[in-house]
Write a protein that holds these residues in place. Sequence first.
Motif, PDB file in Angstrom:
ATOM      1  N   UNK A   1       0.843  -1.180   0.000  1.00  0.00           N
ATOM      2  CA  UNK A   1       0.000   0.000   0.000  1.00  0.00           C
ATOM      3  C   UNK A   1       0.887   1.243   0.000  1.00  0.00           C
ATOM      4  N   UNK A   2       0.369   2.346  -0.521  1.00  0.00           N
ATOM      5  CA  UNK A   2       1.132   3.580  -0.627  1.00  0.00           C
ATOM      6  C   UNK A   2       1.461   4.112   0.760  1.00  0.00           C
ATOM      7  N   UNK A   3       2.740   4.509   0.952  1.00  0.00           N
ATOM      8  CA  UNK A   3       3.196   5.102   2.199  1.00  0.00           C
ATOM      9  C   UNK A   3       3.767   6.481   1.912  1.00  0.00           C
ATOM     10  N   UNK A   4       3.405   7.461   2.736  1.00  0.00           N
ATOM     11  CA  UNK A   4       3.840   8.839   2.564  1.00  0.00           C
ATOM     12  C   UNK A   4       4.443   9.355   3.860  1.00  0.00           C
ATOM     13  N   UNK A   5       5.484  10.188   3.747  1.00  0.00           N
ATOM     14  CA  UNK A   5       6.108  10.775   4.925  1.00  0.00           C
ATOM     15  C   UNK A   5       6.589  12.182   4.605  1.00  0.00           C
ATOM     16  N   UNK A   6       6.090  13.164   5.366  1.00  0.00           N
ATOM     17  CA  UNK A   6       6.455  14.557   5.169  1.00  0.00           C
ATOM     18  C   UNK A   6       7.672  14.936   6.006  1.00  0.00           C
ATOM     19  N   UNK A   7       8.394  15.963   5.541  1.00  0.00           N
ATOM     20  CA  UNK A   7       9.515  16.524   6.275  1.00  0.00           C
ATOM     21  C   UNK A   7       9.716  17.967   5.846  1.00  0.00           C
ATOM     22  N   UNK A   8      10.430  18.738   6.649  1.00  0.00           N
ATOM     23  CA  UNK A   8      10.807  20.086   6.280  1.00  0.00           C
ATOM     24  C   UNK A   8      10.065  21.200   6.989  1.00  0.00           C
ATOM     25  N   UNK A   9       9.114  20.872   7.835  1.00  0.00           N
ATOM     26  CA  UNK A   9       8.402  21.896   8.574  1.00  0.00           C
ATOM     27  C   UNK A   9       9.288  22.552   9.615  1.00  0.00           C
ATOM     28  N   UNK A  10       8.815  23.657  10.150  1.00  0.00           N
ATOM     29  CA  UNK A  10       9.565  24.382  11.156  1.00  0.00           C
ATOM     30  C   UNK A  10       8.931  25.712  11.453  1.00  0.00           C
ATOM     31  N   UNK A  11       9.686  26.563  12.137  1.00  0.00           N
ATOM     32  CA  UNK A  11       9.230  27.894  12.518  1.00  0.00           C
ATOM     33  C   UNK A  11       9.982  28.941  11.712  1.00  0.00           C
ATOM     34  N   UNK A  12       9.249  29.904  11.179  1.00  0.00           N
ATOM     35  CA  UNK A  12       9.846  30.939  10.339  1.00  0.00           C
ATOM     36  C   UNK A  12       9.085  32.240  10.531  1.00  0.00           C
ATOM     37  N   UNK A  13       9.753  33.366  10.338  1.00  0.00           N
ATOM     38  CA  UNK A  13       9.098  34.666  10.412  1.00  0.00           C
ATOM     39  C   UNK A  13       8.330  34.963   9.132  1.00  0.00           C
ATOM     40  N   UNK A  14       7.326  35.816   9.251  1.00  0.00           N
ATOM     41  CA  UNK A  14       6.551  36.232   8.087  1.00  0.00           C
ATOM     42  C   UNK A  14       7.469  36.761   6.994  1.00  0.00           C
ATOM     43  N   UNK A  15       7.180  36.352   5.765  1.00  0.00           N
ATOM     44  CA  UNK A  15       8.002  36.721   4.628  1.00  0.00           C
ATOM     45  C   UNK A  15       9.084  35.716   4.301  1.00  0.00           C
ATOM     46  N   UNK A  16       9.302  34.761   5.176  1.00  0.00           N
ATOM     47  CA  UNK A  16      10.322  33.755   4.968  1.00  0.00           C
ATOM     48  C   UNK A  16       9.861  32.625   4.078  1.00  0.00           C
ATOM     49  N   UNK A  17      10.732  31.620   3.928  1.00  0.00           N
ATOM     50  CA  UNK A  17      10.470  30.498   3.037  1.00  0.00           C
ATOM     51  C   UNK A  17      10.778  29.175   3.713  1.00  0.00           C
ATOM     52  N   UNK A  18      10.088  28.143   3.275  1.00  0.00           N
ATOM     53  CA  UNK A  18      10.342  26.771   3.677  1.00  0.00           C
ATOM     54  C   UNK A  18      10.107  25.865   2.483  1.00  0.00           C
TER      55      UNK A  18
END
Length: 124
Positions: free
Chosen positions: A1-18
């Motif tokens: 069965x399909x398995x998915x895993x997210x990564x890369x989240x975090x805390x950033x100030x307005x106007x920033x990027x992730x």
Amino acid sequence: QVQLMEAGGGSVQAGGSLRLSCTVSGHTNSTYCMGWFRQAPGKERERIVSIDDDGRPDYADSVKGRFTIARDAAENTLYLQMNALKPEDTAMYYCAADVGRYCANLPVYVYNYWGQGTQVTVSS
């Protein structure tokens, strides 16, 4: 069965990027719709962007011009580049997949395969 895993989240100030990533495994040769979704406390889960098996994206109005979806050549990893982040982007972000051909505006509830989510927090 399909398995998915997210990564890369975090805390950033307005106007920033992730940049978020979603690794995919267990998928067959079937045609898939994939997408990124988010859910803030007290709100319903909403679609950010979907992408069909031919690589055609469909973005929600709230993120057009700021977020970009991409995938690797092997379709083993899905990415979400998020620029010009706003406090209202704060949410748990999920990737999802479903067997299908027509993906634009596909309702959230029809996606059958989900990751566990990654938290994005944008401060003022």
